[in-house]
Enzyme design. Structure first.
Site, PDB file in Angstrom:
ATOM      1  N   SER A  46    -112.095  38.557  33.565  1.00  0.00           N
ATOM      2  CA  SER A  46    -110.894  39.203  33.048  1.00  0.00           C
ATOM      3  C   SER A  46    -109.720  38.300  33.412  1.00  0.00           C
ATOM      4  O   SER A  46    -109.556  37.943  34.582  1.00  0.00           O
ATOM      5  CB  SER A  46    -110.742  40.576  33.702  1.00  0.00           C
ATOM      6  OG  SER A  46    -109.709  41.286  33.074  1.00  0.00           O
ATOM      7  N   GLU A  47    -108.902  37.915  32.413  1.00  0.00           N
ATOM      8  CA  GLU A  47    -107.945  36.838  32.656  1.00  0.00           C
ATOM      9  C   GLU A  47    -106.818  37.203  33.612  1.00  0.00           C
ATOM     10  O   GLU A  47    -106.080  36.333  34.053  1.00  0.00           O
ATOM     11  CB  GLU A  47    -107.411  36.261  31.343  1.00  0.00           C
ATOM     12  CG  GLU A  47    -106.750  37.225  30.406  1.00  0.00           C
ATOM     13  CD  GLU A  47    -107.700  37.742  29.331  1.00  0.00           C
ATOM     14  OE1 GLU A  47    -108.904  37.909  29.608  1.00  0.00           O
ATOM     15  OE2 GLU A  47    -107.212  38.001  28.207  1.00  0.00           O
ATOM     16  N   ASN A  48    -106.682  38.488  33.959  1.00  0.00           N
ATOM     17  CA  ASN A  48    -105.678  38.844  34.964  1.00  0.00           C
ATOM     18  C   ASN A  48    -106.172  38.559  36.383  1.00  0.00           C
ATOM     19  O   ASN A  48    -105.422  38.770  37.333  1.00  0.00           O
ATOM     20  CB  ASN A  48    -105.275  40.316  34.823  1.00  0.00           C
ATOM     21  CG  ASN A  48    -106.445  41.258  34.911  1.00  0.00           C
ATOM     22  OD1 ASN A  48    -107.497  41.015  34.344  1.00  0.00           O
ATOM     23  ND2 ASN A  48    -106.288  42.334  35.647  1.00  0.00           N
TER      24      ASN A  48
END
Lengths: 220, 233
Positions: A46-48
Protein backbone atom coordinates in the site's frame (compact mmCIF):
# COMPACT_ATOMS: atom_id res chain seq x y z
CA UNK A 1 -25.10 -14.78 -14.05
CA UNK A 2 -21.86 -13.06 -13.11
CA UNK A 3 -21.62 -9.28 -13.00
CA UNK A 4 -18.98 -7.58 -15.17
CA UNK A 5 -17.12 -6.79 -11.97
CA UNK A 6 -17.05 -10.47 -10.92
CA UNK A 7 -15.82 -11.54 -14.36
CA UNK A 8 -12.99 -9.01 -14.24
CA UNK A 9 -11.96 -9.88 -10.67
CA UNK A 10 -12.00 -13.62 -11.35
CA UNK A 11 -9.74 -13.21 -14.39
CA UNK A 12 -7.45 -10.65 -12.72
CA UNK A 13 -6.87 -13.07 -9.84
CA UNK A 14 -5.09 -15.41 -12.29
CA UNK A 15 -2.37 -12.77 -12.71
CA UNK A 16 -1.28 -13.16 -9.09
CA UNK A 17 1.24 -15.88 -8.26
CA UNK A 18 2.52 -17.25 -4.99
CA UNK A 19 5.37 -15.18 -3.54
CA UNK A 20 4.64 -12.00 -5.47
CA UNK A 21 4.81 -8.43 -4.17
CA UNK A 22 1.69 -6.75 -5.56
CA UNK A 23 0.14 -3.29 -5.54
CA UNK A 24 -3.63 -3.18 -6.10
CA UNK A 25 -5.12 0.16 -7.13
CA UNK A 26 -8.02 1.88 -5.41
CA UNK A 27 -11.55 0.71 -6.29
CA UNK A 28 -12.23 -2.60 -8.07
CA UNK A 29 -8.55 -3.71 -7.93
CA UNK A 30 -8.74 -3.54 -4.12
CA UNK A 31 -11.53 -6.15 -4.21
CA UNK A 32 -9.13 -8.69 -5.76
CA UNK A 33 -7.43 -8.93 -2.35
CA UNK A 34 -10.50 -10.64 -0.86
CA UNK A 35 -10.44 -13.27 -3.62
CA UNK A 36 -6.83 -14.37 -3.08
CA UNK A 37 -6.89 -17.96 -1.73
CA UNK A 38 -5.65 -18.42 1.84
CA UNK A 39 -2.94 -20.88 0.81
CA UNK A 40 -1.34 -18.38 -1.55
CA UNK A 41 1.31 -16.18 0.05
CA UNK A 42 1.25 -12.70 -1.47
CA UNK A 43 2.58 -9.45 -0.02
CA UNK A 44 0.27 -6.59 -0.91
CA UNK A 45 1.87 -3.15 -0.92
CA UNK A 46 0.00 0.00 0.00
CA UNK A 47 1.72 3.18 -1.18
CA UNK A 48 1.03 5.08 2.05
CA UNK A 49 3.64 2.85 3.70
CA UNK A 50 2.65 -0.76 4.37
CA UNK A 51 4.03 -3.94 2.79
CA UNK A 52 1.88 -6.91 3.83
CA UNK A 53 -1.73 -5.68 4.02
CA UNK A 54 -3.91 -8.02 6.07
CA UNK A 55 -7.70 -8.35 6.09
CA UNK A 56 -10.03 -5.60 7.28
CA UNK A 57 -9.96 -5.38 11.10
CA UNK A 58 -12.62 -6.77 13.40
CA UNK A 59 -14.75 -4.02 14.87
CA UNK A 60 -12.70 -3.79 18.07
CA UNK A 61 -9.38 -3.86 16.17
CA UNK A 62 -10.04 -0.71 14.11
CA UNK A 63 -7.03 1.61 14.34
CA UNK A 64 -7.01 5.11 12.82
CA UNK A 65 -3.22 4.81 12.40
CA UNK A 66 -3.52 1.76 10.13
CA UNK A 67 -5.07 2.43 6.72
CA UNK A 68 -4.51 1.49 3.08
CA UNK A 69 -4.05 3.85 0.12
CA UNK A 70 -7.85 4.00 -0.29
CA UNK A 71 -8.00 5.36 3.30
CA UNK A 72 -9.79 2.20 4.48
CA UNK A 73 -8.95 0.76 7.88
CA UNK A 74 -6.88 -2.43 7.47
CA UNK A 75 -4.59 -4.74 9.44
CA UNK A 76 -1.01 -5.81 8.84
CA UNK A 77 -0.31 -9.46 8.10
CA UNK A 78 2.47 -11.43 9.77
CA UNK A 79 5.78 -10.39 8.18
CA UNK A 80 4.53 -6.91 7.28
CA UNK A 81 6.57 -3.71 7.48
CA UNK A 82 5.81 0.02 7.73
CA UNK A 83 7.88 2.72 6.01
CA UNK A 84 7.72 6.33 4.88
CA UNK A 85 6.38 7.60 1.54
CA UNK A 86 9.80 8.12 -0.10
CA UNK A 87 10.75 4.53 0.76
CA UNK A 88 7.39 3.34 -0.55
CA UNK A 89 8.00 4.90 -3.94
CA UNK A 90 11.63 3.77 -4.01
CA UNK A 91 10.10 0.28 -3.87
CA UNK A 92 7.66 1.14 -6.65
CA UNK A 93 9.82 3.24 -8.96
CA UNK A 94 12.89 1.09 -8.39
CA UNK A 95 11.23 -1.95 -9.94
CA UNK A 96 10.88 -4.00 -6.75
CA UNK A 97 7.11 -4.53 -7.03
CA UNK A 98 6.30 -7.54 -9.23
CA UNK A 99 2.84 -6.53 -10.32
CA UNK A 100 0.50 -3.53 -10.23
CA UNK A 101 -3.18 -4.04 -11.05
CA UNK A 102 -4.89 -0.70 -11.63
CA UNK A 103 -8.21 0.58 -12.94
CA UNK A 104 -8.44 2.46 -16.24
CA UNK A 105 -10.62 5.01 -18.02
CA UNK A 106 -9.06 4.36 -21.45
CA UNK A 107 -6.32 2.12 -22.83
CA UNK A 108 -5.08 2.39 -26.40
CA UNK A 109 -3.39 0.06 -28.88
CA UNK A 110 0.04 1.47 -27.99
CA UNK A 111 -0.40 0.47 -24.35
CA UNK A 112 -1.01 4.06 -23.26
CA UNK A 113 -3.19 4.47 -20.17
CA UNK A 114 -5.50 7.29 -19.08
CA UNK A 115 -6.98 7.00 -15.60
CA UNK A 116 -6.57 10.23 -13.65
CA UNK A 117 -8.56 13.12 -15.02
CA UNK A 118 -11.46 14.18 -17.22
CA UNK A 119 -10.90 17.74 -18.47
CA UNK A 120 -13.75 20.10 -17.69
CA UNK A 121 -14.88 17.90 -14.81
CA UNK A 122 -13.35 17.59 -11.38
CA UNK A 123 -9.69 16.69 -11.28
CA UNK A 124 -8.94 14.62 -8.21
CA UNK A 125 -5.29 13.93 -8.93
CA UNK A 126 -3.17 11.01 -10.01
CA UNK A 127 -2.08 9.86 -6.55
CA UNK A 128 0.52 7.13 -7.05
CA UNK A 129 -0.71 5.84 -10.43
CA UNK A 130 1.93 7.55 -12.61
CA UNK A 131 4.74 6.16 -10.46
CA UNK A 132 3.22 2.67 -10.41
CA UNK A 133 2.83 2.38 -14.18
CA UNK A 134 6.45 3.43 -14.71
CA UNK A 135 7.96 1.43 -11.89
CA UNK A 136 6.19 -1.90 -11.36
CA UNK A 137 7.73 -4.84 -13.22
CA UNK A 138 4.37 -5.68 -14.74
CA UNK A 139 1.29 -3.48 -15.19
CA UNK A 140 -2.16 -5.01 -15.64
CA UNK A 141 -5.14 -2.73 -16.24
CA UNK A 142 -8.68 -3.84 -15.46
CA UNK A 143 -11.73 -1.96 -16.74
CA UNK A 144 -15.08 -2.42 -18.45
CA UNK A 145 -14.75 -2.82 -22.19
CA UNK A 146 -17.32 -0.14 -23.08
CA UNK A 147 -18.64 2.94 -21.27
CA UNK A 148 -22.26 3.44 -20.22
CA UNK A 149 -23.08 4.74 -23.72
CA UNK A 150 -21.74 1.50 -25.22
CA UNK A 151 -18.63 3.19 -26.65
CA UNK A 152 -15.30 1.38 -26.66
CA UNK A 153 -12.86 2.34 -23.90
CA UNK A 154 -10.20 0.38 -25.79
CA UNK A 155 -9.00 3.09 -28.18
CA UNK A 156 -6.75 3.59 -31.18
CA UNK A 157 -5.42 6.58 -29.24
CA UNK A 158 -6.45 7.71 -25.75
CA UNK A 159 -8.52 10.91 -25.79
CA UNK A 160 -8.05 11.69 -22.08
CA UNK A 161 -4.81 13.04 -20.55
CA UNK A 162 -2.35 10.18 -20.15
CA UNK A 163 -1.17 8.54 -16.95
CA UNK A 164 1.67 6.85 -18.84
CA UNK A 165 2.79 6.14 -22.38
CA UNK A 166 3.32 2.52 -23.53
CA UNK A 167 3.14 1.29 -19.95
CA UNK A 168 0.43 -1.41 -20.04
CA UNK A 169 1.51 -5.06 -20.29
CA UNK A 170 -1.95 -6.60 -20.16
CA UNK A 171 -5.52 -5.34 -20.33
CA UNK A 172 -8.37 -7.34 -18.80
CA UNK A 173 -11.95 -6.26 -19.55
CA UNK A 174 -15.26 -8.01 -18.93
CA UNK A 175 -15.09 -9.35 -22.51
CA UNK A 176 -11.45 -9.95 -23.41
CA UNK A 177 -7.78 -10.06 -22.45
CA UNK A 178 -5.13 -8.27 -24.54
CA UNK A 179 -1.34 -8.23 -24.37
CA UNK A 180 0.84 -5.34 -25.53
CA UNK A 181 3.88 -6.70 -27.35
CA UNK A 182 6.66 -5.22 -29.53
CA UNK A 183 4.49 -6.34 -32.47
CA UNK A 184 1.42 -4.48 -31.21
CA UNK A 185 -1.76 -5.27 -29.34
CA UNK A 186 -2.80 -8.93 -29.33
CA UNK A 187 -6.12 -10.47 -28.28
CA UNK A 188 -5.20 -13.52 -26.21
CA UNK A 189 -8.52 -14.54 -24.63
CA UNK A 190 -12.20 -13.82 -24.87
CA UNK A 191 -14.30 -13.95 -21.70
CA UNK A 192 -17.85 -14.75 -20.66
CA UNK A 193 -18.93 -16.42 -23.92
CA UNK A 194 -17.89 -13.55 -26.20
CA UNK A 195 -16.46 -14.51 -29.60
CA UNK A 196 -13.53 -12.88 -31.35
CA UNK A 197 -16.07 -11.25 -33.67
CA UNK A 198 -18.02 -9.84 -30.69
CA UNK A 199 -14.82 -8.35 -29.29
CA UNK A 200 -13.84 -6.82 -32.64
CA UNK A 201 -17.20 -5.07 -32.83
CA UNK A 202 -16.80 -3.28 -29.50
CA UNK A 203 -13.10 -2.47 -29.78
CA UNK A 204 -11.91 0.71 -31.45
CA UNK A 205 -8.23 -0.27 -31.16
CA UNK A 206 -6.55 -2.25 -33.92
CA UNK A 207 -5.27 -5.60 -32.69
CA UNK A 208 -4.24 -9.00 -33.94
CA UNK A 209 -5.61 -12.31 -32.65
CA UNK A 210 -3.13 -14.69 -31.08
CA UNK A 211 -2.64 -17.89 -33.10
CA UNK A 212 -3.54 -20.02 -30.04
CA UNK A 213 -6.85 -18.22 -29.65
CA UNK A 214 -7.62 -18.64 -33.38
CA UNK A 215 -7.08 -22.37 -32.93
CA UNK A 216 -9.37 -22.59 -29.92
CA UNK A 217 -12.06 -20.60 -31.68
CA UNK A 218 -11.92 -22.69 -34.85
CA UNK A 219 -11.95 -25.88 -32.75
CA UNK A 220 -15.25 -24.93 -31.07
CA UNK B 1 6.70 28.42 28.35
CA UNK B 2 9.45 26.96 26.20
CA UNK B 3 11.93 24.49 27.66
CA UNK B 4 14.66 23.61 25.18
CA UNK B 5 12.79 22.53 22.04
CA UNK B 6 9.58 21.81 23.92
CA UNK B 7 6.91 24.50 23.61
CA UNK B 8 4.07 24.97 26.08
CA UNK B 9 1.35 25.70 23.53
CA UNK B 10 0.53 25.37 19.85
CA UNK B 11 0.02 29.14 19.63
CA UNK B 12 3.59 29.65 20.83
CA UNK B 13 5.06 26.98 18.52
CA UNK B 14 3.35 28.47 15.44
CA UNK B 15 3.61 32.16 16.43
CA UNK B 16 6.07 33.19 13.70
CA UNK B 17 4.34 31.45 10.79
CA UNK B 18 3.76 34.40 8.47
CA UNK B 19 1.30 35.31 5.70
CA UNK B 20 2.48 33.84 2.40
CA UNK B 21 4.65 31.15 4.03
CA UNK B 22 5.24 27.75 2.41
CA UNK B 23 4.29 24.90 4.73
CA UNK B 24 5.24 21.27 4.14
CA UNK B 25 2.72 19.18 6.07
CA UNK B 26 2.78 15.46 6.94
CA UNK B 27 -0.07 12.96 6.70
CA UNK B 28 -1.88 10.75 4.20
CA UNK B 29 -5.61 11.34 3.98
CA UNK B 30 -6.52 12.03 7.61
CA UNK B 31 -3.93 9.54 8.91
CA UNK B 32 -0.95 11.03 10.73
CA UNK B 33 -1.95 14.65 10.17
CA UNK B 34 -0.82 17.35 12.62
CA UNK B 35 -4.39 18.08 13.63
CA UNK B 36 -3.60 20.34 16.60
CA UNK B 37 -1.18 22.52 14.63
CA UNK B 38 -3.76 22.92 11.86
CA UNK B 39 -6.34 24.12 14.41
CA UNK B 40 -3.75 26.57 15.79
CA UNK B 41 -3.16 27.95 12.28
CA UNK B 42 -6.88 28.38 11.81
CA UNK B 43 -7.15 30.28 15.11
CA UNK B 44 -4.13 32.38 14.22
CA UNK B 45 -5.71 33.34 10.88
CA UNK B 46 -2.45 33.36 8.91
CA UNK B 47 -3.25 33.58 5.18
CA UNK B 48 -1.99 33.23 1.59
CA UNK B 49 -0.31 29.97 2.54
CA UNK B 50 1.27 27.61 0.04
CA UNK B 51 0.73 24.12 1.43
CA UNK B 52 2.68 21.08 0.28
CA UNK B 53 0.82 17.98 1.45
CA UNK B 54 -0.25 14.75 -0.22
CA UNK B 55 -3.95 15.54 0.38
CA UNK B 56 -6.06 18.44 1.58
CA UNK B 57 -8.13 16.87 4.33
CA UNK B 58 -11.93 16.64 4.15
CA UNK B 59 -14.39 19.56 4.26
CA UNK B 60 -14.47 19.86 8.04
CA UNK B 61 -11.23 18.26 9.24
CA UNK B 62 -7.51 18.46 8.61
CA UNK B 63 -6.25 20.96 6.04
CA UNK B 64 -9.86 21.30 4.82
CA UNK B 65 -10.36 23.63 7.82
CA UNK B 66 -7.87 26.10 6.35
CA UNK B 67 -9.70 25.96 3.01
CA UNK B 68 -12.98 26.87 4.66
CA UNK B 69 -11.40 29.99 6.13
CA UNK B 70 -9.66 30.74 2.78
CA UNK B 71 -6.18 30.73 4.30
CA UNK B 72 -4.64 28.62 1.53
CA UNK B 73 -3.54 30.28 -1.73
CA UNK B 74 -1.91 27.27 -3.34
CA UNK B 75 -1.89 23.49 -2.78
CA UNK B 76 0.83 21.15 -4.00
CA UNK B 77 -0.66 17.65 -3.67
CA UNK B 78 -1.06 14.30 -5.43
CA UNK B 79 -4.74 13.75 -4.68
CA UNK B 80 -7.36 16.30 -3.63
CA UNK B 81 -10.62 14.34 -3.95
CA UNK B 82 -13.05 13.89 -1.03
CA UNK B 83 -13.34 17.63 -0.46
CA UNK B 84 -16.20 19.78 -1.83
CA UNK B 85 -14.83 23.07 -0.48
CA UNK B 86 -11.68 22.38 -2.42
CA UNK B 87 -13.62 21.56 -5.57
CA UNK B 88 -15.59 24.84 -5.37
CA UNK B 89 -12.52 26.98 -4.72
CA UNK B 90 -10.60 25.25 -7.51
CA UNK B 91 -13.39 25.63 -10.08
CA UNK B 92 -13.92 29.31 -9.15
CA UNK B 93 -10.18 29.98 -9.43
CA UNK B 94 -9.81 31.00 -5.77
CA UNK B 95 -7.13 28.41 -5.14
CA UNK B 96 -4.17 27.40 -7.24
CA UNK B 97 -3.34 23.72 -7.48
CA UNK B 98 -0.20 21.95 -8.55
CA UNK B 99 -0.88 18.21 -8.91
CA UNK B 100 2.25 16.14 -8.49
CA UNK B 101 2.50 12.32 -8.75
CA UNK B 102 2.71 10.92 -5.24
CA UNK B 103 6.15 9.33 -5.64
CA UNK B 104 7.51 12.50 -7.23
CA UNK B 105 6.05 14.56 -4.38
CA UNK B 106 7.65 12.27 -1.78
CA UNK B 107 11.01 12.36 -3.55
CA UNK B 108 10.87 16.16 -4.01
CA UNK B 109 10.38 16.52 -0.25
CA UNK B 110 13.06 13.93 0.52
CA UNK B 111 15.49 15.59 -1.91
CA UNK B 112 14.79 19.08 -0.55
CA UNK B 113 15.54 17.90 2.96
CA UNK B 114 18.67 16.09 1.79
CA UNK B 115 20.20 19.07 -0.04
CA UNK B 116 19.47 17.73 -3.52
CA UNK B 117 18.01 20.52 -5.70
CA UNK B 118 16.75 18.25 -8.49
CA UNK B 119 16.55 14.67 -9.73
CA UNK B 120 15.42 12.70 -12.79
CA UNK B 121 12.40 10.39 -12.64
CA UNK B 122 10.58 8.32 -15.28
CA UNK B 123 7.23 9.21 -13.71
CA UNK B 124 5.08 11.46 -15.88
CA UNK B 125 7.03 11.17 -19.16
CA UNK B 126 4.60 11.54 -22.08
CA UNK B 127 1.85 13.00 -19.85
CA UNK B 128 0.70 16.57 -19.07
CA UNK B 129 3.05 16.48 -16.05
CA UNK B 130 6.05 16.64 -18.39
CA UNK B 131 5.10 19.96 -19.99
CA UNK B 132 7.81 22.58 -19.57
CA UNK B 133 10.19 20.22 -17.80
CA UNK B 134 13.70 19.31 -18.88
CA UNK B 135 13.97 15.75 -20.19
CA UNK B 136 17.06 13.62 -20.43
CA UNK B 137 17.86 10.14 -21.69
CA UNK B 138 19.73 7.59 -19.61
CA UNK B 139 20.39 4.21 -21.27
CA UNK B 140 17.84 5.01 -23.97
CA UNK B 141 15.02 5.78 -21.55
CA UNK B 142 13.56 9.27 -21.00
CA UNK B 143 13.38 10.92 -17.58
CA UNK B 144 12.02 14.24 -16.27
CA UNK B 145 13.84 16.73 -14.11
CA UNK B 146 11.95 17.43 -10.90
CA UNK B 147 12.97 19.89 -8.18
CA UNK B 148 13.43 19.44 -4.45
CA UNK B 149 11.08 21.20 -2.03
CA UNK B 150 12.04 23.04 1.15
CA UNK B 151 9.34 24.85 3.12
CA UNK B 152 9.58 27.85 5.44
CA UNK B 153 8.06 25.53 8.02
CA UNK B 154 7.58 21.76 8.15
CA UNK B 155 4.69 20.52 10.29
CA UNK B 156 4.87 16.93 11.45
CA UNK B 157 2.77 14.56 13.54
CA UNK B 158 4.73 11.90 15.44
CA UNK B 159 3.67 9.31 17.98
CA UNK B 160 6.47 9.81 20.51
CA UNK B 161 9.32 12.25 20.88
CA UNK B 162 11.99 12.66 23.49
CA UNK B 163 12.91 16.16 24.67
CA UNK B 164 15.72 16.36 22.12
CA UNK B 165 13.30 15.74 19.23
CA UNK B 166 14.10 12.13 18.37
CA UNK B 167 10.89 10.80 16.81
CA UNK B 168 8.99 7.53 16.56
CA UNK B 169 5.96 7.12 14.32
CA UNK B 170 3.13 4.62 14.66
CA UNK B 171 2.03 2.18 11.89
CA UNK B 172 0.91 3.89 8.66
CA UNK B 173 0.68 7.30 10.32
CA UNK B 174 4.39 7.49 9.47
CA UNK B 175 3.68 8.13 5.74
CA UNK B 176 5.08 11.53 4.66
CA UNK B 177 6.01 12.65 8.20
CA UNK B 178 9.69 11.56 8.40
CA UNK B 179 10.58 13.18 5.06
CA UNK B 180 8.53 16.29 5.86
CA UNK B 181 10.53 16.58 9.09
CA UNK B 182 13.71 17.04 7.01
CA UNK B 183 12.25 19.62 4.60
CA UNK B 184 11.52 22.71 6.69
CA UNK B 185 13.72 25.69 7.52
CA UNK B 186 11.94 25.28 10.86
CA UNK B 187 10.40 21.91 11.76
CA UNK B 188 7.52 21.83 14.21
CA UNK B 189 6.49 18.42 15.55
CA UNK B 190 3.34 17.62 17.49
CA UNK B 191 3.34 14.39 19.45
CA UNK B 192 1.01 12.24 21.47
CA UNK B 193 3.65 11.38 24.02
CA UNK B 194 6.79 13.15 25.22
CA UNK B 195 9.43 11.07 27.00
CA UNK B 196 12.73 11.82 28.68
CA UNK B 197 16.03 11.62 26.80
CA UNK B 198 17.28 8.03 26.89
CA UNK B 199 13.86 6.42 27.05
CA UNK B 200 13.68 5.79 23.30
CA UNK B 201 15.81 2.92 22.05
CA UNK B 202 18.32 4.42 19.55
CA UNK B 203 17.70 1.33 17.37
CA UNK B 204 14.07 2.30 16.97
CA UNK B 205 14.24 6.04 16.30
CA UNK B 206 12.76 6.89 12.89
CA UNK B 207 13.75 10.58 12.77
CA UNK B 208 16.92 11.77 14.50
CA UNK B 209 16.61 14.92 16.65
CA UNK B 210 18.78 17.07 14.39
CA UNK B 211 15.85 17.74 12.04
CA UNK B 212 13.51 19.00 14.76
CA UNK B 213 13.41 22.55 16.15
CA UNK B 214 10.10 22.61 18.03
CA UNK B 215 8.04 20.01 19.88
CA UNK B 216 4.51 20.42 21.24
CA UNK B 217 2.45 17.79 23.05
CA UNK B 218 -1.12 17.39 21.83
CA UNK B 219 -4.01 15.94 23.82
CA UNK B 220 -7.43 14.52 22.92
CA UNK B 221 -6.51 13.45 19.41
CA UNK B 222 -9.59 12.93 17.27
CA UNK B 223 -7.80 10.77 14.64
CA UNK B 224 -10.82 10.77 12.41
CA UNK B 225 -11.25 7.73 10.14
CA UNK B 226 -12.16 8.40 6.51
CA UNK B 227 -13.38 4.91 5.60
CA UNK B 228 -14.12 2.56 8.44
CA UNK B 229 -13.98 -0.93 6.93
CA UNK B 230 -14.36 -4.03 9.13
CA UNK B 231 -14.77 -7.77 8.69
CA UNK B 232 -17.30 -9.97 10.46
CA UNK B 233 -15.98 -12.05 13.35
Amino acid sequence: MKTTREIIIERALQEIEDGMYVNLGIGIPTLIANAIPDDMHVMLQSENGLLGIGPYPLDHEVDADEINAGKETVTAQSGASYFDSAESFAMIRGGHIDLAILGGMEVDQNGDLANWMIPGKMVKGMGGAMDLVNGAKRVVIIMEHVNKHGESKVKQACTLPLTGRAVVNRLITDRAVFDFTPDGMVLIETLNGHTVEDVKQVTEARFTVSPELERVTVGE
Amino acid sequence: MKQGKVYGSFAEATADIFDGATLVVGGFGLCGIPEKSITALQEKGVKDLTVVSNNCGVDDFGLGLLLQTRQIKKMISSYVGENKTFEQQYLSGEIEVDLVPQGTLAERIRAGGAGIPGFYTPTGVGTPIAEGKEQKEFDGKTYLLEEGIVGDFAIVKAWKADRLGNLVFRKTSRNFNPIVATAGKVTIVEVEELVEVGELDPNEIHTPAVYVQRIVVGTDYEKRIERRTVREA
